[in-house]
Design an enzyme around this catalytic site. Sequence first.
Site, PDB file in Angstrom:
ATOM      1  N   THR A 130      23.141   2.326  39.030  1.00  0.00           N
ATOM      2  CA  THR A 130      24.512   1.847  38.877  1.00  0.00           C
ATOM      3  C   THR A 130      25.416   2.862  38.186  1.00  0.00           C
ATOM      4  O   THR A 130      24.957   3.651  37.345  1.00  0.00           O
ATOM      5  CB  THR A 130      24.514   0.534  38.061  1.00  0.00           C
ATOM      6  OG1 THR A 130      25.871   0.216  37.694  1.00  0.00           O
ATOM      7  CG2 THR A 130      23.716   0.656  36.777  1.00  0.00           C
TER       8      THR A 130
ATOM      9  N   TYR B   6      22.714  -3.433  30.680  1.00  0.00           N
ATOM     10  CA  TYR B   6      22.496  -3.314  32.126  1.00  0.00           C
ATOM     11  C   TYR B   6      22.431  -1.827  32.475  1.00  0.00           C
ATOM     12  O   TYR B   6      21.458  -1.356  33.096  1.00  0.00           O
ATOM     13  CB  TYR B   6      23.632  -4.017  32.875  1.00  0.00           C
ATOM     14  CG  TYR B   6      23.673  -3.732  34.346  1.00  0.00           C
ATOM     15  CD1 TYR B   6      22.553  -3.904  35.147  1.00  0.00           C
ATOM     16  CD2 TYR B   6      24.853  -3.278  34.958  1.00  0.00           C
ATOM     17  CE1 TYR B   6      22.595  -3.638  36.505  1.00  0.00           C
ATOM     18  CE2 TYR B   6      24.903  -3.018  36.310  1.00  0.00           C
ATOM     19  CZ  TYR B   6      23.778  -3.194  37.077  1.00  0.00           C
ATOM     20  OH  TYR B   6      23.822  -2.929  38.421  1.00  0.00           O
TER      21      TYR B   6
END
Length: 327
Positions: free
Chosen positions: A117, A141
């Site tokens: 990501t 995350y």
Amino acid sequence: MKHVLVTGGAGYIGSHACKVLKACGYIPVTYDNLSTGWQDAVKFGPFVHGELSDREKLDKVFAQYAPVAVVHFAALSQVGESYENPGLYWRNNIVGSLTLIEAAVEADCLNFVFSSTCATYGDQDNVVLDENSVQNPTNSYGSSKRAIEEILRDFERSHGLRHVIFRYFNVAGADPEGDVGEFHQPETHLIPLMLEVIDGKRPELTIYGTDYDTPDGTCIRDYVHVMDLVDAHVLGLRWLEDGKDNRVFNLGTGHGYSVRQVVDHSAAVTNRPLECKTGPRRAGDCAVLVSGSDRAEVELGWKPVRSTLPQMIADAWQWHQNGHYDK
Ligand code: UDP
């Protein structure tokens, strides 16, 4: 036909990937615990219900299907939740991925496509985000995904695990043929939430933060169509099958849109008004995340064809009106 193990194949991006993998001649084997995915979304190959941390089950799946590669999507992926509960993200994302990687190596399945990501980059004022940018995540995350990238490099050095890492920017849209789409419960992502407001299922959208250092004060993101994104995964798989080097690719368009711009486009595409209120910043959010790299186009031959904001919203709207999963 070649099997490919797709973790998270019952989820939003994984289900679209399975559709495209099947169309390209692979048999996608979905491995998913259905914590956020839907069995209804598994339409393109076998389904195995399992936890990533269940090594015994993973070993059986590798033995049964002898996949030529792993495409690893399964993860917790909400920025806000990860900020609130870092332990959950480290335990789930790291332990699960590590168990999967060890099982793949043991089974001699040495081609690995990993969904990472842009959140691994974090906030970097006025820096063009390319694959060589410093990774400085602002939430768990992003930091858990960055750690998995490191684990892959370690296993490459020690065990020859070859990998392609994709750092996604903001994924949006849905399969235009309506077989699969985005369906989270609860929903936290901007575009599907807006469509729920437009559709009368929610009273209003809260814009998280209007005091960022951006032209209109709201966060800027680079949105990429899910169908374009999964096309890149097939190219990444072929890249590995062709014996090419381990590589990291950003998957974004290079164009950023503010939250307010996305709101305006959604009202225009659906031709309906959208109630908005402004709220405080969401913890863990960066001001701007926009890809500054064309490596995927140049090296992989990736050609995004549906990643305009109106097209992404139109495809998401079509799915929102016609598609859903029951279980
Ligand atoms: N956002 C917002 N209101 C919402 C949901 C999201 O203002 O109800 C903003 C969020 O702060 C971020 C952008 O929209 O700046 C995209 O958020 P999303 O959760 O869709 O994706 P993320 O960037 O977290 O991966």
